[in-house]
Design an enzyme around this catalytic site. Structure first.
Site, PDB file in Angstrom:
ATOM      1  N   LYS A 124       0.868  -1.193   0.000  1.00  0.00           N
ATOM      2  CA  LYS A 124       0.000   0.000   0.000  1.00  0.00           C
ATOM      3  C   LYS A 124       0.891   1.225   0.000  1.00  0.00           C
ATOM      4  O   LYS A 124       2.019   1.179   0.475  1.00  0.00           O
ATOM      5  CB  LYS A 124      -0.873   0.010   1.253  1.00  0.00           C
ATOM      6  CG  LYS A 124      -2.124   0.841   1.119  1.00  0.00           C
ATOM      7  CD  LYS A 124      -3.244   0.035   0.494  1.00  0.00           C
ATOM      8  CE  LYS A 124      -4.456   0.850   0.184  1.00  0.00           C
ATOM      9  NZ  LYS A 124      -5.598   0.001  -0.196  1.00  0.00           N
ATOM     10  N   ASP A 164      -7.152   4.204  -4.382  1.00  0.00           N
ATOM     11  CA  ASP A 164      -7.787   4.040  -3.065  1.00  0.00           C
ATOM     12  C   ASP A 164      -8.415   5.410  -2.766  1.00  0.00           C
ATOM     13  O   ASP A 164      -8.649   6.194  -3.692  1.00  0.00           O
ATOM     14  CB  ASP A 164      -6.758   3.621  -1.996  1.00  0.00           C
ATOM     15  CG  ASP A 164      -7.412   3.103  -0.712  1.00  0.00           C
ATOM     16  OD1 ASP A 164      -7.858   1.954  -0.686  1.00  0.00           O
ATOM     17  OD2 ASP A 164      -7.505   3.867   0.277  1.00  0.00           O
TER      18      ASP A 164
HETATM   19  P1  NDP Z   1     -13.086   7.541  -2.622  1.00  0.00           P
HETATM   20  O1  NDP Z   1     -12.024   8.535  -2.428  1.00  0.00           O
HETATM   21  O2  NDP Z   1     -13.667   7.337  -3.969  1.00  0.00           O
HETATM   22  O3  NDP Z   1     -14.299   7.840  -1.639  1.00  0.00           O
HETATM   23  C1  NDP Z   1     -14.086   7.900  -0.261  1.00  0.00           C
HETATM   24  C2  NDP Z   1     -15.401   8.256   0.412  1.00  0.00           C
HETATM   25  O4  NDP Z   1     -15.265   8.048   1.802  1.00  0.00           O
HETATM   26  C3  NDP Z   1     -15.770   9.715   0.224  1.00  0.00           C
HETATM   27  O5  NDP Z   1     -17.153   9.841   0.250  1.00  0.00           O
HETATM   28  C4  NDP Z   1     -15.132  10.362   1.462  1.00  0.00           C
HETATM   29  O6  NDP Z   1     -15.719  11.579   1.862  1.00  0.00           O
HETATM   30  C5  NDP Z   1     -15.386   9.297   2.489  1.00  0.00           C
HETATM   31  N1  NDP Z   1     -14.353   9.415   3.531  1.00  0.00           N
HETATM   32  C6  NDP Z   1     -13.025   9.241   3.389  1.00  0.00           C
HETATM   33  N2  NDP Z   1     -12.389   9.464   4.530  1.00  0.00           N
HETATM   34  C7  NDP Z   1     -13.353   9.803   5.409  1.00  0.00           C
HETATM   35  C8  NDP Z   1     -13.334  10.128   6.769  1.00  0.00           C
HETATM   36  N3  NDP Z   1     -12.187  10.170   7.457  1.00  0.00           N
HETATM   37  N4  NDP Z   1     -14.517  10.406   7.380  1.00  0.00           N
HETATM   38  C9  NDP Z   1     -15.689  10.360   6.681  1.00  0.00           C
HETATM   39  N5  NDP Z   1     -15.760  10.043   5.388  1.00  0.00           N
HETATM   40  C10 NDP Z   1     -14.618   9.759   4.770  1.00  0.00           C
HETATM   41  O7  NDP Z   1     -12.497   6.169  -2.053  1.00  0.00           O
HETATM   42  P2  NDP Z   1     -12.971   4.669  -2.333  1.00  0.00           P
HETATM   43  O8  NDP Z   1     -14.437   4.635  -2.534  1.00  0.00           O
HETATM   44  O9  NDP Z   1     -12.087   4.112  -3.361  1.00  0.00           O
HETATM   45  O10 NDP Z   1     -12.589   3.983  -0.951  1.00  0.00           O
HETATM   46  C11 NDP Z   1     -13.502   3.846   0.133  1.00  0.00           C
HETATM   47  C12 NDP Z   1     -13.043   2.733   1.052  1.00  0.00           C
HETATM   48  O11 NDP Z   1     -12.968   1.498   0.334  1.00  0.00           O
HETATM   49  C13 NDP Z   1     -11.652   2.919   1.677  1.00  0.00           C
HETATM   50  O12 NDP Z   1     -11.639   2.309   2.943  1.00  0.00           O
HETATM   51  C14 NDP Z   1     -10.750   2.117   0.743  1.00  0.00           C
HETATM   52  O13 NDP Z   1      -9.554   1.735   1.366  1.00  0.00           O
HETATM   53  C15 NDP Z   1     -11.659   0.931   0.462  1.00  0.00           C
HETATM   54  N6  NDP Z   1     -11.385   0.148  -0.735  1.00  0.00           N
HETATM   55  C16 NDP Z   1     -11.302   0.722  -1.972  1.00  0.00           C
HETATM   56  C17 NDP Z   1     -11.094  -0.060  -3.084  1.00  0.00           C
HETATM   57  C18 NDP Z   1     -11.075   0.515  -4.455  1.00  0.00           C
HETATM   58  O14 NDP Z   1     -10.972  -0.257  -5.401  1.00  0.00           O
HETATM   59  N7  NDP Z   1     -11.208   1.824  -4.641  1.00  0.00           N
HETATM   60  C19 NDP Z   1     -10.882  -1.504  -2.973  1.00  0.00           C
HETATM   61  C20 NDP Z   1     -11.076  -2.035  -1.636  1.00  0.00           C
HETATM   62  C21 NDP Z   1     -11.292  -1.215  -0.580  1.00  0.00           C
HETATM   63  P3  NDP Z   1     -14.887  12.953   1.710  1.00  0.00           P
HETATM   64  O15 NDP Z   1     -14.957  13.276   0.253  1.00  0.00           O
HETATM   65  O16 NDP Z   1     -15.581  13.931   2.575  1.00  0.00           O
HETATM   66  O17 NDP Z   1     -13.489  12.665   2.185  1.00  0.00           O
HETATM   67  O1  2IT Z   2      -7.901  -1.762  -0.742  1.00  0.00           O
HETATM   68  C1  2IT Z   2      -7.848  -2.229  -1.896  1.00  0.00           C
HETATM   69  O2  2IT Z   2      -7.958  -3.437  -2.115  1.00  0.00           O
HETATM   70  C2  2IT Z   2      -7.664  -1.302  -3.009  1.00  0.00           C
HETATM   71  N1  2IT Z   2      -7.616  -0.091  -2.788  1.00  0.00           N
HETATM   72  C3  2IT Z   2      -7.502  -1.817  -4.405  1.00  0.00           C
HETATM   73  C4  2IT Z   2      -6.086  -2.216  -4.663  1.00  0.00           C
HETATM   74  C5  2IT Z   2      -5.759  -2.605  -6.078  1.00  0.00           C
HETATM   75  O3  2IT Z   2      -4.573  -2.888  -6.293  1.00  0.00           O
HETATM   76  O4  2IT Z   2      -6.612  -2.634  -6.945  1.00  0.00           O
END
Ligand code: NDP
Ligand code: 2IT
Length: 450
Positions: A124, A164
């Site tokens: 990461k 992420d």
């Molecule tokens: P994005 O940046 O697209 O969206 C993040 C969302 O979460 C936004 O709505 C953001 O709001 C909110 N958020 C982030 N930090 C905080 C916080 N501290 N308090 C409240 N709201 C918060 O990210 P993703 O959708 O890609 O990721 C979301 C989650 O999923 C994370 O935990 C990530 O690690 C996990 N994840 C993502 C994957 C991927 O493929 N993208 C794969 C597997 C897991 P704001 O805009 O106000 O910050």
């Molecule tokens: O938390 C996760 O699994 C991710 N943000 C996706 C990682 C990836 O390599 O696609």
């Protein structure tokens, strides 16, 4: 065996990294049954080795803002484990990013990636850079400056970053452009790429879709289904949006979204086209959704009851935490349960605190899909992107989606059967952690001490 686990955890405690400690505590305690059954892991110091990243790189990023002033941020890449393949895992741009957070995320990634059944190690990275309020030019210059250092340690067969929090298609594009120029290579070193230049169809949708596929499989096992279920979703980014989309396809209705300013309750069900327009096109906030949608209600964070996350106060049948770590605490899960919620599927990484996980596991009528299993669809599809890049091919959306669906089904059944094998039937935390751990640990034994 408890003494061995506690000794390893004590060493982590000394480093004062509470988020990483939380992740390690959950994993190490839940794999106790396999450690007890197979003494080789302790004999060969597998845990001591596994909790230390193979390599950590921290670097300075200097970029120029729109006023011409030099700005400095910290950049990191935690290359945690290459036992099963090249390091693989996302990049997070958020002011809360530090080594503790990236070690927790990298550690989780090892087991998640193992569960996909594909050849990928765990890693990461990211930066404490805050993309909020930055201009397009600032985002681009930051991404280029970040890649100036990152490019030295990544590669298609070494380490393959992706998105992420705060890193989506736009940022991957700017980073890929810089990577290409710096290395003279056009290869699969980043995933989540644009569809015209090596990206995989369905990667954007994969984490959310995968999480719903997993929940569907989990409910089917309990002779239930998503059909007609009212679901609460947190977050409003990539994972939340495509969770909401796939829930609708299964006949369920998502009624909430959130961000760091508050949450929206839309009793009629979240209007996906409006949400996509606000988040993916205008890069707006969930409060903009409430302004644009009649009947939708916005509640700001200052109205939340102390120590709780307001989004979980909404009555629902199931919850999909899809924002960030520790966003679902004991008080929240008690409220959800009291209001009739009977399942949680984690789209975010470690959204539930240890106490809330224990609460869920203790309820006989509750189904809990832990993050490492439930949100593995994103990284699994990233690996499918790597496969397509290696073969200079592009598969159809249907082909990738079908593979993703099968991978999620396999992860569920592997986790379910492993829990049963170790006499913790129905406990998917034990099942997924042991299944993920076993493969990594076996590879480590076969590789010798390294
Ligand atoms: P994005 O940046 O697209 O969206 C993040 C969302 O979460 C936004 O709505 C953001 O709001 C909110 N958020 C982030 N930090 C905080 C916080 N501290 N308090 C409240 N709201 C918060 O990210 P993703 O959708 O890609 O990721 C979301 C989650 O999923 C994370 O935990 C990530 O690690 C996990 N994840 C993502 C994957 C991927 O493929 N993208 C794969 C597997 C897991 P704001 O805009 O106000 O910050
Ligand atoms: O938390 C996760 O699994 C991710 N943000 C996706 C990682 C990836 O390599 O696609």
């Amino acid at each position: 065996m408890g003494a061995y686990i506690n000794k390893v955890l004590e060493n982590i405690k000394k480093a004062s990294q509470p988020t990483f400690l939380q992740a390690a505590t959950e994993v190490l305690h839940s794999i106790e049954p396999i450690l007890r059954a197979d003494k080789r892991y302790e004999q060969h110091s597998i845990l001591e080795r596994l909790v230390v990243p193979e390599k950590v790189t921290q670097f300075r990023i200097v970029w120029i803002d729109d006023k011409g002033k030099a700005q400095t941020n910290l950049g990191y890449r935690v290359q945690f484990s290459s036992a099963l393949g090249p390091y693989k895992g996302g990049l997070r741009f958020h002011p809360s990013v530090n080594l503790d957070v990236l070690k927790f995320l990298g550690f989780e990634q090892i087991f998640k990636n193992s569960l996909t059944g594909l050849m990928i190690g765990g890693g990461k990275g990211g930066s404490d850079f805050d993309p909020k309020g930055k201009s397009e030019g600032e985002i681009m210059r930051f991404c280029q400056a970040f890649m100036l250092e990152l490019s030295k340690i990544i590669g298609a067969n070494t380490d393959v970053p992706a998105g992420d929090i705060g890193v989506g298609g736009r940022e991957i594009g700017y980073m890929f452009g810089a990577y290409k120029k710096l290395t003279n290579l056009f290869d699969g070193t980043l995933t989540g790429k644009g569809l015209k230049w090596g990206g995989s169809l369905a990667r954007t949708e994969a984490t959310g879709y995968g999480c719903v596929y997993f929940a569907d499989e989990m409910l089917k096992k309990a002779k239930d289904s998503l059909e007609g279920k009212v679901c609460s979703v947190s977050g409003s980014g990539n994972v939340a949006i495509y969770t909401i989309e796939k829930l609708a396809a299964f006949g369920a209705k998502a009624v909430t979204i959130s961000d760091s300013s508050g949450f929206v309750y839309d009793k009629e069900g979240i209007d996906l086209e409006l949400l996509k327009e606000i988040k993916e096109v205008k890069r707006g906030r969930v409060s903009d959704y409430a302004k644009a949608k009649k009947g939708a209600e916005f509640v700001s964070v200052d109205k939340y009851k102390k120590g709780t996350n307001g989004v979980w106060s909404v009555k629902c049948d199931g919850a999909f935490p899809s924002a960030t770590e520790n966003e679902l605490n004991l008080a929240d899960i008690k409220t959800l349960y009291k209001n009739g919620c009977r399942f949680v599927a984690e789209g975010a990484n470690m959204p539930s605190s240890l106490e809330s996980i224990n609460f869920m596991l203790a309820q006989k009528d509750f189904h809990f899909a832990p993050a490492k299993a439930a949100n593995a669809g994103g990284v699994a599809t990233s690996q499918l992107e790597m496969q397509q890049n290696a073969g200079m091919a592009q598969w159809s959306f249907e082909e990738v989606d079908k593979k993703l669906h099968n991978i999620m089904k396999d992860i569920f059944h592997n986790s379910y059967e492993t829990a049963k094998e170790f006499k913790h039937s129905g406990n998917l935390v034990v099942g997924s952690n042991i299944a993920g751990f076993r493969k990594v640990a076996e590879a480590m034994l076969e590789h010798g001490y390294c």
